[in-house]
Scaffold this motif. Structure first.
Motif, PDB file in Angstrom:
ATOM      1  N   TRP A  91      23.183 -13.428  49.002  1.00 35.07           N
ATOM      2  CA  TRP A  91      21.947 -13.545  48.230  1.00 35.07           C
ATOM      3  C   TRP A  91      20.869 -12.586  48.714  1.00 35.07           C
ATOM      4  N   THR A 144      19.870  -9.638  46.549  1.00 31.28           N
ATOM      5  CA  THR A 144      19.371  -9.851  45.195  1.00 31.28           C
ATOM      6  C   THR A 144      18.089  -9.067  44.928  1.00 31.28           C
ATOM      7  N   SER A 188      23.074 -16.463  35.472  1.00 30.69           N
ATOM      8  CA  SER A 188      22.683 -17.145  36.698  1.00 30.69           C
ATOM      9  C   SER A 188      22.989 -18.625  36.562  1.00 30.69           C
ATOM     10  N   LYS A 189      23.690 -19.150  37.523  1.00 26.60           N
ATOM     11  CA  LYS A 189      24.036 -20.575  37.491  1.00 26.60           C
ATOM     12  C   LYS A 189      22.830 -21.450  37.826  1.00 26.60           C
ATOM     13  N   TYR A 193      18.107 -18.767  40.242  1.00 25.13           N
ATOM     14  CA  TYR A 193      17.559 -18.040  41.394  1.00 25.13           C
ATOM     15  C   TYR A 193      17.490 -16.539  41.112  1.00 25.13           C
ATOM     16  N   THR A 194      18.595 -15.966  40.644  1.00 22.97           N
ATOM     17  CA  THR A 194      18.651 -14.528  40.375  1.00 22.97           C
ATOM     18  C   THR A 194      17.683 -14.148  39.270  1.00 22.97           C
ATOM     19  N   ILE A 195      17.634 -14.939  38.221  1.00 19.38           N
ATOM     20  CA  ILE A 195      16.739 -14.640  37.104  1.00 19.38           C
ATOM     21  C   ILE A 195      15.291 -14.642  37.561  1.00 19.38           C
TER      22      ILE A 195
END
Length: 70
Positions: free
Chosen positions: A11, A14, A37-38, A41-43
Protein backbone atom coordinates in the motif's frame (compact mmCIF):
# COMPACT_ATOMS: atom_id res chain seq x y z
CA UNK A 1 5.87 5.75 -21.86
CA UNK A 2 8.05 5.49 -18.77
CA UNK A 3 8.05 2.50 -16.46
CA UNK A 4 8.40 2.90 -12.70
CA UNK A 5 9.43 -0.13 -10.65
CA UNK A 6 8.89 -0.13 -6.90
CA UNK A 7 11.44 -1.66 -4.59
CA UNK A 8 8.76 -3.33 -2.44
CA UNK A 9 5.12 -4.23 -2.97
CA UNK A 10 2.34 -2.86 -0.83
CA UNK A 11 0.00 0.00 0.00
CA UNK A 12 2.92 2.40 0.59
CA UNK A 13 3.26 2.68 -3.21
CA UNK A 14 -0.27 4.01 -3.65
CA UNK A 15 0.63 7.71 -3.27
CA UNK A 16 3.44 7.49 -5.84
CA UNK A 17 1.21 5.52 -8.19
CA UNK A 18 -1.46 8.22 -7.91
CA UNK A 19 1.11 10.93 -8.65
CA UNK A 20 2.37 9.05 -11.71
CA UNK A 21 -1.19 8.51 -12.96
CA UNK A 22 -2.00 12.20 -12.43
CA UNK A 23 1.04 13.29 -14.42
CA UNK A 24 0.26 10.82 -17.21
CA UNK A 25 -3.36 11.99 -17.37
CA UNK A 26 -2.27 15.64 -17.56
CA UNK A 27 0.38 14.99 -20.22
CA UNK A 28 -1.99 13.02 -22.42
CA UNK A 29 -5.15 15.08 -21.84
CA UNK A 30 -7.13 12.18 -20.43
CA UNK A 31 -10.69 13.01 -19.45
CA UNK A 32 -11.39 9.85 -17.49
CA UNK A 33 -9.49 7.61 -15.10
CA UNK A 34 -11.15 4.41 -13.93
CA UNK A 35 -10.10 2.84 -10.64
CA UNK A 36 -11.11 -0.33 -8.87
CA UNK A 37 -10.97 -0.43 -5.09
CA UNK A 38 -12.39 -2.93 -2.65
CA UNK A 39 -12.25 -0.64 0.39
CA UNK A 40 -12.11 2.83 -1.16
CA UNK A 41 -8.60 3.48 0.23
CA UNK A 42 -7.00 3.75 -3.23
CA UNK A 43 -9.80 5.91 -4.60
CA UNK A 44 -9.48 8.35 -1.69
CA UNK A 45 -5.74 8.74 -2.33
CA UNK A 46 -6.25 9.23 -6.06
CA UNK A 47 -9.00 11.81 -5.45
CA UNK A 48 -6.74 13.73 -3.10
CA UNK A 49 -3.79 13.58 -5.48
CA UNK A 50 -5.77 14.58 -8.56
CA UNK A 51 -7.51 17.42 -6.68
CA UNK A 52 -4.11 18.96 -5.90
CA UNK A 53 -3.62 19.26 -9.66
CA UNK A 54 -7.07 20.75 -10.18
CA UNK A 55 -8.45 17.58 -11.77
CA UNK A 56 -11.88 16.48 -10.60
CA UNK A 57 -12.64 12.81 -10.07
CA UNK A 58 -15.98 11.33 -9.16
CA UNK A 59 -16.22 8.48 -6.69
CA UNK A 60 -18.56 5.55 -7.24
CA UNK A 61 -18.60 2.66 -4.81
CA UNK A 62 -20.59 -0.53 -5.03
CA UNK A 63 -22.23 -1.03 -1.67
CA UNK A 64 -22.35 -4.80 -1.30
CA UNK A 65 -25.13 -4.63 1.28
CA UNK A 66 -27.68 -3.26 -1.19
CA UNK A 67 -25.81 -3.36 -4.55
CA UNK A 68 -26.27 0.35 -5.13
CA UNK A 69 -23.80 2.81 -6.57
CA UNK A 70 -23.03 6.11 -4.88
Amino acid sequence: MAVHLFENKGWENTYKTAELAREYAKEHGLKYVVLASKTGYTIDIFMETFAKAGVELQKYLNDETNNSTR
